[in-house]
Design a protein around this motif. Structure first.
Motif, mmCIF file in Angstrom:
data_model
loop_
_atom_site.group_PDB
_atom_site.id
_atom_site.type_symbol
_atom_site.label_atom_id
_atom_site.label_comp_id
_atom_site.label_asym_id
_atom_site.label_seq_id
_atom_site.Cartn_x
_atom_site.Cartn_y
_atom_site.Cartn_z
ATOM 1 N N ALA A 155 -32.707 5.726 6.511
ATOM 2 C CA ALA A 155 -32.070 5.066 6.623
ATOM 3 C C ALA A 155 -31.443 2.962 7.148
ATOM 4 N N ILE A 156 -32.681 3.762 8.716
ATOM 5 C CA ILE A 156 -33.283 1.983 8.991
ATOM 6 C C ILE A 156 -34.045 1.459 8.605
ATOM 7 N N ARG A 157 -34.728 1.998 7.859
ATOM 8 C CA ARG A 157 -35.729 0.802 6.774
ATOM 9 C C ARG A 157 -35.558 0.105 5.787
ATOM 10 N N LEU A 158 -34.075 0.685 4.857
ATOM 11 C CA LEU A 158 -33.487 0.507 4.626
ATOM 12 C C LEU A 158 -32.492 -0.662 4.599
ATOM 13 N N ALA A 159 -31.863 -0.485 5.875
ATOM 14 C CA ALA A 159 -31.026 -1.180 6.869
ATOM 15 C C ALA A 159 -31.619 -2.508 6.453
ATOM 16 N N ARG A 183 -34.094 -4.428 6.087
ATOM 17 C CA ARG A 183 -33.188 -5.005 4.518
ATOM 18 C C ARG A 183 -32.990 -6.031 4.225
ATOM 19 N N ALA A 184 -31.342 -5.259 4.110
ATOM 20 C CA ALA A 184 -30.700 -4.805 3.704
ATOM 21 C C ALA A 184 -30.184 -6.520 4.028
ATOM 22 N N ALA A 185 -29.876 -5.934 5.816
ATOM 23 C CA ALA A 185 -29.999 -7.284 6.934
ATOM 24 C C ALA A 185 -30.509 -8.657 6.457
ATOM 25 N N ALA A 186 -31.883 -8.230 6.241
ATOM 26 C CA ALA A 186 -32.812 -9.316 6.443
ATOM 27 C C ALA A 186 -31.647 -10.114 5.230
ATOM 28 N N LEU A 187 -31.844 -9.405 4.195
ATOM 29 C CA LEU A 187 -31.584 -10.331 3.008
ATOM 30 C C LEU A 187 -29.766 -11.387 2.495
ATOM 31 N N ALA A 232 -20.974 -11.951 1.168
ATOM 32 C CA ALA A 232 -22.736 -12.128 0.580
ATOM 33 C C ALA A 232 -23.106 -11.154 0.731
ATOM 34 N N ILE A 233 -23.049 -9.872 1.582
ATOM 35 C CA ILE A 233 -24.071 -8.530 1.556
ATOM 36 C C ILE A 233 -24.207 -7.965 0.334
ATOM 37 N N PRO A 234 -25.567 -7.993 0.323
ATOM 38 C CA PRO A 234 -26.323 -7.529 -1.196
ATOM 39 C C PRO A 234 -25.979 -6.161 -1.444
ATOM 40 N N THR A 235 -26.163 -5.488 -2.396
ATOM 41 C CA THR A 235 -25.744 -4.283 -3.075
ATOM 42 C C THR A 235 -27.721 -3.543 -2.619
ATOM 43 N N LYS A 236 -26.944 -2.135 -3.003
ATOM 44 C CA LYS A 236 -28.146 -1.612 -2.820
ATOM 45 C C LYS A 236 -29.584 -1.912 -3.892
ATOM 46 N N GLN A 237 -29.079 -2.112 -5.341
ATOM 47 C CA GLN A 237 -30.127 -2.572 -5.851
ATOM 48 C C GLN A 237 -30.901 -4.263 -5.319
ATOM 49 N N GLU A 238 -29.459 -4.873 -4.852
ATOM 50 C CA GLU A 238 -30.252 -5.792 -4.512
ATOM 51 C C GLU A 238 -31.526 -5.850 -3.543
ATOM 52 N N VAL A 239 -31.433 -4.933 -2.624
ATOM 53 C CA VAL A 239 -31.734 -4.820 -1.043
ATOM 54 C C VAL A 239 -33.326 -3.958 -1.983
#
Length: 289
Positions: free
Chosen positions: A256-260, A262-266, A276-283
């Motif tokens: 969960a942390i690893r994906l989070a 990446r999401a914060a970086a995007l 501006a928060i990305p979708t999971k598919q975008e992440v």
């Protein structure tokens, strides 16, 4: 499972200025943008965009319907957001060309949520669900206590940092998420480091350096993806929302942390907050430079 988030909902009014005005100065803005914000709304949107089932608990004023429309459009269940007869929370944000900013925050209905409303909403929660709250509403401690008594796992994002608020809610907290500065403030107040608070899990975010996860006697570091940021607003909220969505889906905490991260970086490569928060598919498709 369901993520029950007692959180703020704000309208963000962002004014682009040549510089931050001084007392008595009248200054014309050369751009205005308006969008959805508030730490609570940001986290709900992030969890929903990550695939979580999110039920937001909060309040807006009579002029705030557009914010609920926006949240629903991102997949958030807003059926437990009350409409009151006072103005919604909002922020006036001045951003200078130098990137310096000034923020005026009006809490509005975020601080007028009734205990009865929280109790009625959480009555539908089930053991094993997740509960999330921050410091931009009232009733955090009361709601966390009620959630814990119903068998929910309680997550507390300690922002904006208030020492008294943190002390009050820690006994009912399972997962604490805070940034490096907030962790230092908490250590000064309690004399304890993040790993010695007696909580099941503590995550300390480190911005561009990633984050630390304290679990029992173990400490793990997770690096951040390298990007060129344009706007860090909502990055921490995006991280928190994605972590909760991952846990809601049954992922182990490291996953969960690893994906989070990446999401914060995007997110920081985009201007804006909740919008501006990305979708999971975008992440998942994101390839950091």
């Amino acid at each position: 499972m369901t993520i029950w988030n007692l959180g703020s909902i704000n309208a963000d009014h962002v004014y682009a200025l040549p510089h931050i005005p001084v007392p008595g100065e009248t200054l014309a803005a050369h751009m205005l943008t308006a969008g959805l914000g508030g730490k609570g709304a940001n986290m709900s949107v992030a969890s929903a965009r990550a695939g979580g089932k999110v039920k937001h608990i909060g309040a807006i004023g009579p002029e705030g319907g557009w914010m609920l429309d926006r949240m629903r459009g991102y997949g958030v269940d807003t059926s437990s957001v009350a409409t009151l007869d006072t103005p919604s929370g909002h922020a006036i944000i001045a951003v200078a060309e130098s990137a310096e900013n000034m923020i005026i925050l009006f809490p509005g209905t975020n601080r007028r949520i009734s205990p009865a409303h929280v109790d009625t909403t959480l009555a539908a929660a089930k053991a094993g669900d997740l509960f999330l709250t921050q410091n931009e509403t009232n009733l955090q401690v009361e709601a966390a206590r009620a959630a814990r008594s119903r068998g929910l796992r309680v997550t507390y994002a300690a922002a904006p940092f208030e020492a008294a608020a943190v002390r009050a809610i820690l006994p009912f907290t399972d997962l604490l998420i805070l940034n490096e500065i907030e962790a230092e403030q908490l250590s000064k107040e309690t004399g304890q480091g993040p790993g010695s608070l007696g909580l099941a899990d503590v995550i300390v975010t480190l911005g561009a350096e990633g984050c630390l996860w304290f679990h029992g006697n173990e400490e793990s570091r997770f690096p951040a993806a390298r990007v060129t940021p344009v706007d860090t607003t909502g990055a921490g909220d995006t991280f928190t929302g994605y972590v909760l969505a991952g846990l809601d889906a049954g992922q182990p905490m490291p996953e969960a942390i690893r994906l989070a991260t990446r999401a914060a970086a995007l997110k920081v490569t985009r201007h804006g907050a909740a919008d501006a928060i990305p979708t999971k598919q975008e992440v998942l498709a994101f390839s950091p430079g």
